[in-house]
Design a protein around this motif. Structure first.
Motif, PDB file in Angstrom:
ATOM      1  N   UNK A 169       0.817  -1.227   0.000  1.00 42.39           N
ATOM      2  CA  UNK A 169       0.000   0.000   0.000  1.00 42.39           C
ATOM      3  C   UNK A 169       0.846   1.271   0.000  1.00 42.39           C
ATOM      4  N   UNK A 170       1.986   1.238   0.707  1.00 39.21           N
ATOM      5  CA  UNK A 170       2.843   2.439   0.772  1.00 39.21           C
ATOM      6  C   UNK A 170       3.396   2.775  -0.610  1.00 39.21           C
ATOM      7  N   UNK A 171       3.883   1.755  -1.326  1.00 38.75           N
ATOM      8  CA  UNK A 171       4.448   2.015  -2.647  1.00 38.75           C
ATOM      9  C   UNK A 171       3.372   2.441  -3.641  1.00 38.75           C
ATOM     10  N   UNK A 172       2.194   1.825  -3.512  1.00 41.24           N
ATOM     11  CA  UNK A 172       1.090   2.201  -4.405  1.00 41.24           C
ATOM     12  C   UNK A 172       0.720   3.661  -4.165  1.00 41.24           C
ATOM     13  N   UNK A 173       0.685   4.058  -2.880  1.00 38.06           N
ATOM     14  CA  UNK A 173       0.367   5.457  -2.557  1.00 38.06           C
ATOM     15  C   UNK A 173       1.415   6.388  -3.158  1.00 38.06           C
TER      16      UNK A 173
END
Lengths: 249, 331
Positions: free
Chosen positions: A73-77
């Motif tokens: 989720x962090x990288x997608x954000x």
């Protein structure tokens, strides 16, 4: 037009339950796409896969041609996809402004400062600017625990906007909002999102909201896409009326 | 000053005043205050870590690492300077934290706590079996000095150690106050409340926990150095679980909202322990237990909630009608 998001043959199963069954969908930049379907149809699973919370069993998800199906989720954000939640995911003991300040801190590529005050260097100004967009500036210094559900929903969406995302996914933005106030809430969301010109995908059960705000509707049924297209066409589709809306428009 | 917050210069003045106050304290209270300051330092680290939602039940690991590190270097190279020993202890604790922190940050809740406890007991077991380190009896170290000055008079030696420990703990407290108000401090509270959402905001919860863990390890190592200087003896008890439990005791008493509360809690604990030991020598643990129960019952968020709650009440605006209500948005 080249799609901003492209999902191909996504599969996701939870035991015997099929949440995504060879799901393929393209979303073009600037669209307001509504995902509809009964509970368990696979809408939130799709949102969770796109935002990295769930990994698909097979298939691919591409953002501007880059495969993001296995990213966290962090990288997608960081790549420009933000989301809000059906049940607002906030930091309950912090104030609304502090919630937004944390979100602003997350936008910097550098490490978090251990001496610079949390709301300094424009972080509070940015937080207040976003709260102002949602008409919540005078609640900035109230802890989230003291705010009502509808306000929490708006703060949750405001936090998703901090990164100026290219793709914004809203999971039931008007759930828990009374019938009289749902249009006002949705107007405020659309108005607040407009300056960032993000592509919006929103999960919604209310067909009045869908027909008024979406320029494309995708109907889900048992992990598959039952219909996809213009809101009027999809909502009048006999199969959608039978399996999804139950005749409601 | 904002919302009653003290300016760092005022805090430095308070540290100086507390240090000079040692000049008029009775001799017996100097060592008590030194132990209280040392315990406050390690408890402060636990509080910093607890702000991420994780409690370490094994800070004795870093406490012992600091103590043994200082003791071995002092005996091998004759380093007796109190400040140098404190720095060595902090570095030993910090280096161990740097190794363990990134590995342990992936766990949370009870798993995190039990892992820290297990690691401290592994060190305890190793120290007990290590004859080179004195086994279960440990070994002694010499009297500390300060900037080349050797203190022969016991009162002066006690005051020197009191002053160094109060100044160190006070400066650590000021640093912690700045940390609490910082970006990292706010993100720590956010991790505590919702570590999934913080990842969606682009912040690594593991990194936040690791940094706080290393800071706690540095404080624990320095605290271990002070304990060594005060006792001039070290043994595996430094790493034992009851030692770690005592520090958690202070942190629970203090709560996670206030740095000042950690000092108050540590001093309160030492006073309760000393007086109950004096007047009720066979049941002093019972008195301590009742004291902790009382704090948990009436101040579940710790002693710090006494003034943090008041501050919140004072800063809350009068019943204002939010713009969202006026504009018809659901509340």
């Amino acid at each position: 037009m080249k799609p901003i998001l492209s999902a191909r043959r996504l599969e996701k199963r939870f035991g015997a339950v099929v949440a995504a069954d060879a799901l393929s969908i393209d979303i073009a930049a600037g669209q307001k796409v509504s995902l509809i379907g009964a509970n368990g149809a696979g809408k939130t699973t799709f949102v969770n896969m796109v935002t990295g919370y769930l990994k698909p069993d097979s298939g691919s998800i591409a953002l501007d041609g880059m495969n993001i199906g296995r990213r966290s989720p962090r990288h997608v954000a960081e790549l420009g996809i933000s989301r809000s939640f059906q049940i607002p995911q906030l930091f309950i003991d912090l104030t609304a402004a502090e919630n937004l300040a944390v979100a602003v801190s997350g936008t910097h590529p550098r490490a978090l400062s251990f001496h610079s005050p949390a709301e300094a260097h424009g972080r509070r100004d940015k937080a207040l600017e976003l709260l102002e967009r949602f008409g919540l500036a005078d609640l900035a210094d109230r802890p989230i625990s003291e705010l009502a559900g509808g306000v929490r929903k708006l703060v949750d969406i405001a936090m998703a906007l901090v990164r100026r995302p290219r793709l914004l996914l809203l999971d039931e933005p008007t759930s828990g909002v009374s019938a009289e106030e749902k249009f006002a809430t949705m107007d405020r969301v659309i108005h607040a999102v407009a300056p960032d010109a993000a592509t919006i995908v929103f999960v919604e059960h209310d067909m009045e909201i869908v027909s008024r705000y979406a320029d494309r509707v995708v109907a889900f049924y048992q992990g598959r896409i039952l219909a996809d297209g213009d809101p009027r066409d999809v909502l009048n589709d006999p199969e959608v009326r039978r399996y999804v809306t139950g005749g409601a428009q | 000053m904002k919302h009653g917050r003290l300016h760092p210069l005022v805090m430095i003045a308070l540290v100086v005043a507390a240090t000079l106050f040692g000049r008029i304290l009775p001799t017996w209270t100097l060592s008590l205050a030194t132990v209280a300051a040392s315990n406050a330092l390690i408890a402060l680290g636990i509080v910093i870590l607890a702000r991420t939602g994780n409690v370490s039940f094994g800070q004795g690991l870093f406490f012992a690492a600091g103590g043994y590190g200082v003791a071995l270097i002092a005996n091998a190279w004759g380093v007796t300077d109190a400040v140098a020993q404190m720095v060595i202890g902090a570095v030993c604790g910090g280096l161990l934290g740097l190794v363990i922190g990134p590995l342990i940050a992936r766990y949370s809740g009870i798993f995190f706590g039990m892992l820290t406890l297990a690691l401290s007991m592994v060190l305890y077991g190793a120290l007990v079996k290590s004859s080179a380190l004195g086994g279960s009896d440990g070994f002694n170290v010499g009297r500390p000095s300060l900037f080349g000055m050797v203190f022969v008079d016991p009162r002066e030696a006690d005051f020197m150690l009191y002053a160094v420990s109060v100044v160190t703990t006070g400066l650590a407290g000021i640093a912690a106050t700045i940390l609490f108000r910082s970006e990292l401090g706010l993100a720590s509270l956010a991790v505590r409340e919702n570590n999934l959402r913080i990842e969606y905001l682009g912040i690594s919860a593991n990194r936040v926990i690791t940094i706080n863990f290393i800071i706690a390890a540095v404080f624990a190592g320095a605290s271990g150095a002070f304990a060594l200087m005060a006792q001039r003896h070290i043994d595996p008890q430094f790493a034992y679980w009851t030692t770690s439990g005592e520090f958690v005791f202070v942190a629970v008493l203090a709560g996670y909202q206030s740095v000042a509360a950690v000092f108050v809690a540590s001093l309160a604990l030492e006073l309760v322990r000393s007086f109950s030991n004096l007047y009720l020598p066979n049941t002093w643990q019972l008195v301590l237990g009742v004291f902790l129960l009382g704090v948990i019952l009436f101040l579940p968020r710790g002693i710090g909630s006494l003034w943090i709650r008041e501050k919140r009440k004072r800063s809350k605006p009068a019943a204002a009608t939010p713009a969202a209500v006026r504009k018809g948005v659901a509340l």
